[in-house]
Design a protein around this motif. Structure first.
Motif, PDB file in Angstrom:
ATOM      1  N   TYR A  69      15.853  16.786  -8.293  1.00 40.29           N
ATOM      2  CA  TYR A  69      16.104  17.738  -7.264  1.00 40.29           C
ATOM      3  C   TYR A  69      14.713  18.041  -6.527  1.00 40.29           C
ATOM      4  O   TYR A  69      13.671  18.271  -7.233  1.00 40.29           O
ATOM      5  N   GLY A  70      14.797  17.625  -5.278  1.00 40.30           N
ATOM      6  CA  GLY A  70      13.455  17.871  -4.591  1.00 40.30           C
ATOM      7  C   GLY A  70      13.523  19.382  -3.800  1.00 40.30           C
ATOM      8  O   GLY A  70      14.154  20.287  -4.465  1.00 40.30           O
ATOM      9  N   VAL A  81      17.491  15.622  -2.639  1.00 37.68           N
ATOM     10  CA  VAL A  81      17.657  15.079  -3.860  1.00 37.68           C
ATOM     11  C   VAL A  81      17.196  13.790  -4.178  1.00 37.68           C
ATOM     12  O   VAL A  81      17.033  13.297  -2.796  1.00 37.68           O
ATOM     13  N   ASN A  82      16.944  13.093  -4.994  1.00 35.16           N
ATOM     14  CA  ASN A  82      16.409  11.542  -5.042  1.00 35.16           C
ATOM     15  C   ASN A  82      15.068  11.548  -4.458  1.00 35.16           C
ATOM     16  O   ASN A  82      15.034  10.350  -3.879  1.00 35.16           O
ATOM     17  N   ILE A  83      14.146  12.518  -4.563  1.00 38.70           N
ATOM     18  CA  ILE A  83      12.704  12.167  -4.023  1.00 38.70           C
ATOM     19  C   ILE A  83      11.782  12.012  -5.151  1.00 38.70           C
ATOM     20  O   ILE A  83      11.596  12.885  -5.676  1.00 38.70           O
ATOM     21  N   ASN A  84      11.586  10.789  -5.343  1.00 41.52           N
ATOM     22  CA  ASN A  84      10.865  10.569  -6.752  1.00 41.52           C
ATOM     23  C   ASN A  84       9.647   9.760  -6.433  1.00 41.52           C
ATOM     24  O   ASN A  84       8.793   9.825  -7.287  1.00 41.52           O
ATOM     25  N   THR A  85       9.279   9.247  -5.140  1.00 45.09           N
ATOM     26  CA  THR A  85       8.160   8.674  -4.758  1.00 45.09           C
ATOM     27  C   THR A  85       7.417   9.237  -3.593  1.00 45.09           C
ATOM     28  O   THR A  85       8.044   9.950  -2.741  1.00 45.09           O
ATOM     29  N   MET A 133       0.914  -1.228   0.063  1.00 39.64           N
ATOM     30  CA  MET A 133       0.060  -0.078  -0.062  1.00 39.64           C
ATOM     31  C   MET A 133       0.810   1.286   0.041  1.00 39.64           C
ATOM     32  O   MET A 133       1.934   1.235   0.667  1.00 39.64           O
ATOM     33  N   LYS A 134       0.407   2.341  -0.915  1.00 33.73           N
ATOM     34  CA  LYS A 134       1.089   3.522  -0.933  1.00 33.73           C
ATOM     35  C   LYS A 134       0.343   4.515  -0.086  1.00 33.73           C
ATOM     36  O   LYS A 134      -0.962   4.351  -0.070  1.00 33.73           O
ATOM     37  N   LYS A 190       7.749  10.674   2.224  1.00 32.49           N
ATOM     38  CA  LYS A 190       7.321  10.561   3.670  1.00 32.49           C
ATOM     39  C   LYS A 190       8.579  10.153   4.366  1.00 32.49           C
ATOM     40  O   LYS A 190       8.681  10.846   5.563  1.00 32.49           O
ATOM     41  N   ASN A 191       9.658   9.394   3.885  1.00 35.59           N
ATOM     42  CA  ASN A 191      10.819   9.161   4.717  1.00 35.59           C
ATOM     43  C   ASN A 191      11.945  10.321   4.635  1.00 35.59           C
ATOM     44  O   ASN A 191      12.260  10.763   5.944  1.00 35.59           O
TER      45      ASN A 191
END
Length: 913
Positions: free
Chosen positions: A538-539, A648-652, A508-509, A657-658
C-alpha cells in the motif's frame, strides 16, 4: 586588409600573463604574503560554518526542486484545510496531515513465520509498554504529549485486536479492512487462508506508530523522540527483531553522515602531497622541486579556505554536498601546479628568474586559464538548477576554482620564483647550501653526485632535462597504436563501449532514495528495508482536492462529473497493474449522498443539501469528514473539498514517478472539474522525477555549448571544436551509462558530477585533437604519435592526480560521497581513454589535415589548415625537449595550443593578405 590567424585572443592574453610573471619574479615576497593574509582573513568566515550548515540541513530544502509542483499543491491544502488545534476532543488523522507529522515508529518482525501469535503479541505489548513508560523533562511521557483521538491518546489499531482478557490476537483477522479499521500500514508480510479469502493466516511484521501533538511542544517532542531512539536501540527480544524511526531521524542522520567525511581530508591531502613530491622529485639536488610541490598543495588548500570563508561571510547555506568540493579542488589545484612547473622547466635555465617567470606564465597561465574557464563555466551553469544542494555545491566549488587560479598565479608563482633564485645560485634543495656543478669536480660516486652536485640541464635546448618516460610514447605506445590491426581493435572497442553505454542509459533509475542520505551503518537502513519488504503493498493515500468555490456540489450534473472523475482515478493502471484500491476510497460526497438516500433527502436541492450538511459532518461516525470540507454555513459556500484514494503496488522509484505523472495528468483531464489538485507529503520528494532528466539534459547541453565557445575563443580551430563536441558527447554518454550499471541513480547528487563531466572532458579532448591538427608532421600516423609524445604523460599525470583527490571517498559510509567518487572516476578514466586511445586513432582514420601538399611549383611545403607551417618549425629534437619530466609536458595539456601556435604550426603575427 590585416588578418590575424588564430591567436587574436590568446596572444594578447599571453602577453599580459607574461608581464604578470615578470612582476611576480621581481617581487615574489609580496605575491607570497598578500595571498596568505587574504586567505587567513577570508578563512575566518568558517566561524559561521555551523550556522550555514543548519540553514541547509533540511533534506526537503536541499534535495527537492525549489519550485516543485507539490509545494504549490501543499500550499493549496494548507490554505483550504488548516490543521485544527491539537487537544482533547479533537480527532487526529494521519491521513489528513499536510506534512509527515511528528512521530516515532517501530517495526517488529518475527524470526519465525508468524508474528500474530500469542507469544509474539506478548513481546509486542512489552515493547509498547516500554515506549509508553518513557519519561523526559518534568516527567513528561507519551500520555502527556500524544496526539488525541477524542478524549484519549491515539493508539495503534493492531493492539486493539486482542481478545478481551487474553494476551493474544483473535483467531479471525481480515486484511486490509478489519471491522472498519485499515490494517494495511500496521500489518505486513501477510499470508491469507486461501486465494479467495481476505482472512489472515500469518504475518511477518507489525508496525507501531506513536504520533505526538505539534502545538507548542517542539522541544519536549524532540526530547521524547531522542529518548525513543535510545530506548528502541536497546530492545533485545528473543524471536523478534525491532527496527525504528522518527520524524527527526532523516535530518539527524543526514547531518551525522557529513561528519564521517572529516577524517578523510587528512588522508587525501597526505596522498596529494606524496604524489606531488614524487612527481616533482629529481635526482638533481638543485633542480629538485619537492618544496615547490608541497607549496602547490598548500595553494589548493588556501583556495578552499578562502572561497568557503568568503561564501560563509556572504551567508550562502553550506549543503552537505559541498563537503566533497575540497577533494575536487585539490585535484584541480595539483593539476595547475604541474602545468606551471612544466612550463618553468621548459624555459632556458641560463635566463634570469624574471625572464623565466615571464616565459612560464606566457605558456602556463593561458593553459590553466582554459581549464579554469571551462570548469568555472560548468559550475556557473549549475547555478540554474532547481536543487539547492546542486546550487550550493556549484557556488562553493566554482568560487574555489577561481581562487585556485588566483593563488596559482600569485602565491604558488611567488614560491616558484623564490625556488628559481635558489636554482640560479646552484643551491641544494634541502640545505640551501651552494653545491658544485657537474663539470667543476672530478668524478664522484653516484650517491655523492646526487647529494653534492646539481644544476644539470639539456645543452641542446637549454632547458631542464626530460625524463625517459616520454620516450615510451614515442618509441613504443605511439607506433603500436597506429598499426592497422590495432586501429581495427580500437574501433571495435569503441563500438562496444558505446553500445554498453547506450544500454546503460536505458537502465538508469531516477531520484534519490531517502535512506541513502544517511550513512550505511545508520539504523535508518534497517527500518527502510523492513518497509520495502513488508509494507510496500500500500502506497500513499493521496488527497484529491477540488479548489473551486463556484462548484455546485448539490447539482446532479456536478455530482455525476465529480463521481466520474473519482472513478477515473480508481481505474488507473500501469503495465497491467492497478494503482488504486477502489474499496479504500474516502469521499465525503459519496457518504453524504448515501446518507441522504437513507433519509429520503433530495440532496440535489441546494437548500436541502446545505441544511443537512453540518449535521452530517458532526455525526460521531463521520466527524473525521468534517476536516475534508471547507465551507460556510449561512450561505452554503463550499470553498474547497477533498477526497482520498489509496494507492497500491508502488514498489520502485519508477512506480513513484509513473504514479505522480498519471495522477496529475488525470487531475488536469476534461473528465474532472477544475481546478483539481492531487497531494501527499511524499510528493514533495517525488517531484524530483518531474525535473531531474530535463534539467540534467538542459544543463549538459548549455555546458557543452559554453565549452565550445571557450575552446573556439582560446583555441580557435573549427576542426578541433568538432572533435571536442564529439568527445564531450561520447564521455557524457559513457559516464551516464556506466553509472547506471554501478548502482548510481540520476539524482541531484549525480547531476553535480555530470556537470563536472563536461568541464573535465574538455581537458582531455580539446588539447589532444589540437595537438594532432597543429602538428607539423607530414602523415596522420606521425601526427598522432607526435600528439601522444607531447600529451601522453601529462594526460596520465592529470588523470592520476584528480583520481587521488577523490579516491579516499570510495571508503566513505555515505552514499553521497561514494557517488562523487564513482562518477569522478568514470569521468577521468573515460576522458583519459578518449585522449590516449580513441581520439588519436579516429583522427588518423579521418586523416584530418594529414600529409603535405605540393604548391604550384611542385615544392613540398608543410601546409596545415591552409596555413604555411614551413616557418618557425623547430627540429624534432627541440620539440621533444618541450616534453619533459613528470609535469614537464603538463603545460602541453592546455597550453599545447599556446606553444604550438607560437613555435610550431602557425605564424603568430598578423600580416597583410
Amino acid at each position: 586588409m590585416p588578418r590575424c590567424h588564430t591567436d587574436c585572443v590568446e596572444r594578447p592574453l599571453s602577453q599580459c600573463f607574461g608581464a604578470l610573471g615578470r612582476c611576480v619574479g621581481r617581487h615574489p615576497l609580496w605575491f607570497l604574503l598578500v595571498p596568505l593574509v587574504l586567505s587567513a582573513s577570508l578563512g575566518s568566515g568558517f566561524i559561521f560554518l555551523g550556522e550555514m550548515r543548519s540553514r541547509a540541513s533540511s533534506i526537503e530544502d536541499q534535495f527537492t526542486p525549489v519550485d516543485g509542483a507539490a509545494k504549490r499543491e501543499r500550499l493549496v491544502v494548507q490554505t483550504n484545510f488548516p490543521r485544527e488545534q491539537d487537544g482533547p476532543g479533537q480527532r487526529f488523522s494521519s491521513q489528513r496531515l499536510i506534512t509527515e507529522g511528528t512521530y516515532g515508529s517501530l517495526i517488529v518482525t518475527s524470526t519465525s513465520d508468524n508474528i500474530l501469535t500469542d507469544d509474539a503479541f506478548g513481546k509486542i505489548l512489552k515493547i509498547n509498554n516500554k515506549i509508553l513508560e518513557m519519561e523526559v523533562e518534568n516527567h513528561q511521557n507519551f500520555s502527556t504529549l500524544c496526539a488525541f483521538n477524542g478524549a484519549q491518546c491515539l493508539t495503534n489499531a493492531i493492539l486493539e485486536l486482542s481478545d478481551t482478557g487474553t494476551p493474544g490476537f483473535p483467531n479471525i483477522i481480515h486484511y486490509p479492512m478489519n471491522n472498519g479499521v485499515f490494517l494495511g500500514t500496521s500489518v505486513g508480510g501477510v499470508q491469507f487462508m486461501n486465494q479467495t479469502s481476505n482472512q489472515i493466516k500469518s504475518a511477518r511484521a507489525v508496525r507501531l506508530i506513536y504520533f505526538l501533538r505539534e502545538e507548542d511542544n517542539a522541544t519536549l517532542n524532540s526530547l521524547w523522540l531522542n529518548k525513543f531512539i535510545i530506548t528502541a536501540s536497546q530492545m533485545k527480544e528473543t524471536e523478534v527483531d525491532v527496527s525504528y524511526f522518527t520524524s527527526l531521524s532523516r535530518e539527524e542522520e543526514f547531518e551525522n553522515s557529513a561528519k564521517s567525511i572529516t577524517p578523510l581530508f587528512s588522508v587525501t591531502y597526505a596522498l596529494a602531497i606524496n604524489f606531488s613530491i614524487w612527481s616533482c622529485m629529481r635526482l638533481d639536488c638543485v633542480r629538485n622541486k619537492v618544496w615547490v610541490a608541497a607549496f602547490g598543495v598548500l595553494s589548493a588548500g588556501m583556495a578552499v579556505l578562502s572561497s568557503f570563508g568568503l561564501l560563509l561571510y556572504l551567508e550562502i547555506p553550506f549543503s552537505m554536498t559541498v563537503a566533497s568540493a575540497p577533494f575536487l579542488i585539490l585535484g584541480i589545484g595539483v593539476d595547475d601546479m604541474f602545468i606551471m612547473i612544466s612550463c618553468w622547466q621548459q624555459t632556458k635555465v641560463k635566463n634570469t628568474v624574471e625572464e623565466r617567470m615571464a616565459t612560464a606564465y606566457r605558456d602556463g597561465a593561458v593553459s590553466i586559464t582554459i581549464t579554469t574557464l571551462t570548469d568555472a563555466a560548468a559550475f556557473a551553469l549549475g547555478l540554474l538548477t532547481p536543487f539547492r544542494s546542486v546550487w550550493a555545491f556549484c557556488a562553493y566549488t566554482g568560487t574555489a576554482v577561481l581562487f585556485c587560479f588566483l593563488y596559482s598565479l600569485t602565491f604558488f608563482g611567488a614560491f616558484l620564483a623564490l625556488n628559481g633564485r635558489r636554482e640560479a645560485s646552484n643551491r641544494h634543495w634541502f640545505t640551501c647550501q651552494k653545491v658544485q656543478e657537474p663539470g667543476e669536480s672530478a668524478s664522484r660516486s653516484k650517491l655523492s653526485s646526487m647529494c653534492c652536485l646539481g644544476g644539470v640541464y639539456d645543452q641542446v635546448t637549454g632547458t631542464e632535462k626530460p625524463l625517459p618516460v616520454n620516450s615510451f610514447f614515442e618509441k613504443f605506445y605511439g607506433p603500436f597504436l597506429t598499426k592497422g590491426w590495432v586501429k581495427v581493435c580500437v574501433v571495435l572497442l569503441y563500438a562496444g563501449y558505446l553500445a554498453t553505454s547506450v544500454y546503460g542509459c536505458f537502465q538508469m533509475k531516477e531520484g534519490i532514495d531517502l535512506k541513502n542520505l544517511a550513512s550505511d551503518d545508520s539504523y535508518l537502513g534497517h527500518y527502510y528495508d523492513d518497509i520495502d519488504e513488508y509494507f510496500s503493498q500500500y502506497g500513499p493515500s493521496v488527497m484529491v482536492v477540488l479548489n473551486n468555490r463556484d462548484f455546485k456540489y448539490w447539482d446532479k450534473s456536478a455530482q455525476d462529473q465529480l463521481e466520474r472523475c473519482l472513478e477515473t482515478f480508481e481505474s488507473l493502471t500501469f503495465e497491467n497493474k492497478s494503482l488504486v484500491d477502489r474499496q479504500l476510497t474516502i469521499s465525503w460526497l459519496r457518504f453524504y449522498l448515501l446518507f441522504g438516500k437513507s433519509r429520503n433527502l433530495n440532496l440535489t436541492d441546494k437548500r436541502t443539501f446545505g441544511d443537512n450538511l453540518s449535521g452530517f459532518l458532526k455525526s460521531p461516525s463521520t466527524n473525521l469528514l468534517r476536516q475534508d470540507v471547507n465551507f460556510s454555513v449561512p450561505e452554503l459556500k463550499i470553498y474547497a473539498s477533498r477526497m482520498f484514494i489509496q494507492t497500491v503496488n508502488i514498489n520502485t522509484a519508477n512506480d513513484e514517478k509513473n504514479l505522480l505523472y498519471l495522477l496529475r495528468e488525470t487531475a488536469k483531464s476534461e473528465v474532472c472539474p477544475q481546478p483539481l489538485e492531487v497531494y501527499h507529503p511524499a510528493f514533495i520528494y517525488f517531484d524530483q522525477y518531474a525535473v531531474i532528466v530535463s534539467n540534467t539534459i538542459q544543463n549538459l547541453l548549455l555546458a557543452t555549448l559554453v565549452m565550445l565557445v571557450v575552446s573556439l575563443t582560446l583555441i580557435p580551430n573549427p576542426i578541433c571544436s568538432l572533435w571536442v563536441t564529439f568527445a564531450i558527447a561520447s564521455i557524457i554518454i559513457g559516464v551516464s551509462g556506466f553509472m547506471a550499471m554501478w548502482d548510481v541513480n540520476l539524482d541531484s547528487v549525480s547531476m553535480i558530477n555530470l556537470i563536472i563531466c563536461v568541464g573535465f572532458s574538455v581537458d582531455f579532448s580539446a588539447h589532444i585533437s589540437y595537438a594532432f591538427i597543429s602538428s607539423p608532421k607530414p602523415t596522420a600516423n606521425e601526427k598522432a604519435v607526435d600528439a601522444l609524445v607531447r600529451l601522453g604523460y601529462p594526460i596520465l599525470q592529470g588523470a592520476l592526480s584528480t583520481i587521488l583527490g577523490v579516491v579516499v571517498l570510495s571508503v566513505s559510509v555515505s552514499y553521497i560521497f561514494r557517488t562523487f567518487f564513482k562518477i569522478m572516476t568514470l569521468v577521468i578514466c573515460f576522458g583519459a581513454l578518449h585522449g590516449l586511445v580513441f581520439l588519436p586513432v579516429f583522427l588518423t582514420l579521418c586523416g584530418v589535415c594529414g600529409g603535405k601538399v605540393q604548391d604550384q611549383k611542385g615544392n613540398q611545403e608543410g601546409v596545415l589548415d591552409g596555413k604555411d607551417t614551413s616557418k618557425n618549425t623547430r627540429s624534432s629534437t627541440e620539440s621533444r625537449g618541450m616534453t619533459g619530466s613528470p609535469g614537464e609536458s603538463k603545460c602541453s595539456k592546455s597550453s599545447e595550443a599556446n606553444i604550438l601556435i607560437r613555435n610550431n604550426a602557425f605564424d603568430p603575427d598578423c600580416h597583410e593578405d
